[in-house]
Design an enzyme around this catalytic site. Sequence first.
Site, mmCIF file in Angstrom:
data_model
loop_
_atom_site.group_PDB
_atom_site.id
_atom_site.type_symbol
_atom_site.label_atom_id
_atom_site.label_comp_id
_atom_site.label_asym_id
_atom_site.label_seq_id
_atom_site.Cartn_x
_atom_site.Cartn_y
_atom_site.Cartn_z
ATOM 1 C CE LYS A 189 -4.073 -2.238 0.853
ATOM 2 N NZ LYS A 189 -3.639 -3.642 0.726
HETATM 3 C C1 LIG Z 1 -4.201 -4.820 0.097
HETATM 4 C C2 LIG Z 1 -3.342 -6.025 0.017
HETATM 5 C C3 LIG Z 1 -3.547 -7.026 -0.968
HETATM 6 C C4 LIG Z 1 -4.677 -6.975 -1.965
HETATM 7 O O1 LIG Z 1 -4.481 -5.981 -2.947
HETATM 8 P P1 LIG Z 1 -5.723 -5.494 -3.839
HETATM 9 O O2 LIG Z 1 -5.183 -4.349 -4.630
HETATM 10 O O3 LIG Z 1 -6.781 -5.077 -2.854
HETATM 11 O O4 LIG Z 1 -6.151 -6.635 -4.677
HETATM 12 C C5 LIG Z 1 -2.681 -8.104 -1.001
HETATM 13 N N1 LIG Z 1 -1.679 -8.227 -0.096
HETATM 14 C C6 LIG Z 1 -1.461 -7.292 0.859
HETATM 15 C C7 LIG Z 1 -0.360 -7.505 1.838
HETATM 16 C C8 LIG Z 1 -2.278 -6.162 0.960
HETATM 17 O O5 LIG Z 1 -2.057 -5.255 1.929
#
Ligand SMILES: *Cc1c(COP(=O)(O)O)cnc(C)c1O
Length: 500
Positions: free
Chosen positions: A112
């Site tokens: 993120k």
């Molecule tokens: C948010 C997240 C995901 C999923 O990503 P999306 O873009 O929502 O599909 C996968 N792994 C981690 C560690 C995340 O924080």
Amino acid sequence: MNLMYASTRDANVKVTASQAILKGLSDDGVLFVPLQIPALDSSLKELSQMTYQETAYAVMKLFFTDFTEQELKDCIQAAYDSKFDTPEIAPLAEADGAYYLELFHGPTIAFKDMALSILPHLMITSARKNEVRNEIVILTATSGDTGKAALAGFADVKGTKIIVFYPKNGVSPIQEKQMVTQKGANTHVVGIHGNFDQAQTGVKQMFADKALEQELAACGYQFSSANSINIGRLVPQIVYYVYAYARLLAKGDIQDGENINVVVPTGNFGNILAAYYAKQMGLPIAKLICASNENKVLYDFFQTGAYNKNRTFMLTSSPSMDILISSNLERLIYRIAGNDSKQNAAFMKQLTEDGIYEISDAMREELKDFYGNYASEEETAQTIKELYEKTGYVLDTHTAVAASVFQKYRAAANDQTKTVIASTASPFKFTRSVMHAVDPSYDGRGDFELADALEQLANVKMPQAIEEIRTAEILHHTECEVAEMSDIVKKFLGVSGHLE
Ligand SMILES: *Cc1c(COP(=O)(O)O)cnc(C)c1O
């Protein structure tokens, strides 16, 4: 000519990139999509000589066309700096026949950060461009990862405040400690006495509350959103797929123009949609492999063409993928329906009313580059253990879901195309599940003890993000009932008199 952004459900809405970033959602509460996907205008060879920051500019300038060169470069420089623990920003690690694209070298050790470190800068630049004088108040409900990444991104960014709500008893101890120790005079963190859904509903209600909007405006504030459906989060995620390809080319591991496959551990469908956009821009990607955990609604969708959220919600060891409504999938549906907002709106209405919709055969044909599969809890743990024993490389639980699905794909398709797996979190963020997978005899140890053990086992330095919270002072103590959320917001902003 500026690239314009439309609402996925109303063809009459068209805004610029900066307006879309500033608003987050369109007025009808739905997503903005670019009217076209622009083609890369740098050659792969040129890209192979670029730094991460230069690649970011080469990609983002094509989407954020109403930003000046200087504005965009300033945002990029402010985002991708020494907050990341490597100048490569997103390094590739090779293990057991795959390339792991490590997206967890930012301040909160999950992917993120790749988007949330730039979003605040895009947002204040957008506010300035659109002559918004109000201070921007970011409201976020979080089940763990987004909240901390948003706090870290917006902390001490002038012209913004951020308020994060999390379920008091619904996040991991490490996640909670990461949030309540957040520094920055403009940050607020609140534990609510309720679950994540209640936090999210409470935030949505505040966004929709016109009276509250006016009260805030009178005091010089307006709300915005940092969640994953803001286009300002999606576009920065395209960059690292282009960068990964360019690194492989620079190293001589692939030829110019050679196809690669990409595997993405998926929840809200943001990360894999960015890979799809990269392909649409002309990046040579063959298969887009969508990996789910036991909440395998997307796997079933790719199998059958029916999206059916009527099922039991599972709690897994990859909590950031525990999702039954993948919000960003709507952007793909819109596109494969031929950018048809009416058709898309009809599907989404069915989803709201019946929890299910089914796409046409012609639309399914447009999905042939996608492959979906899932990993059970047992397979996920097994993958962590096996890869560690074979190579010494330790995956987090989310990345392990992707690695397990990659193995299934290779076995089924006998496809030897070079493959990049998006590695979305550091194993230090999910230490308990990771160490349990390696050896259940670690169960029962404390979180920091486990982090120390992982440091030894994986032979990687403990990330600063974990080191920091070990001794950090708790700065946020506020808790509230679900019904008190908007009062708390007013109190923080000094809107209703009684200042803190
Ligand atoms: C948010 C997240 C995901 C999923 O990503 P999306 O873009 O929502 O599909 C996968 N792994 C981690 C560690 C995340 O924080």
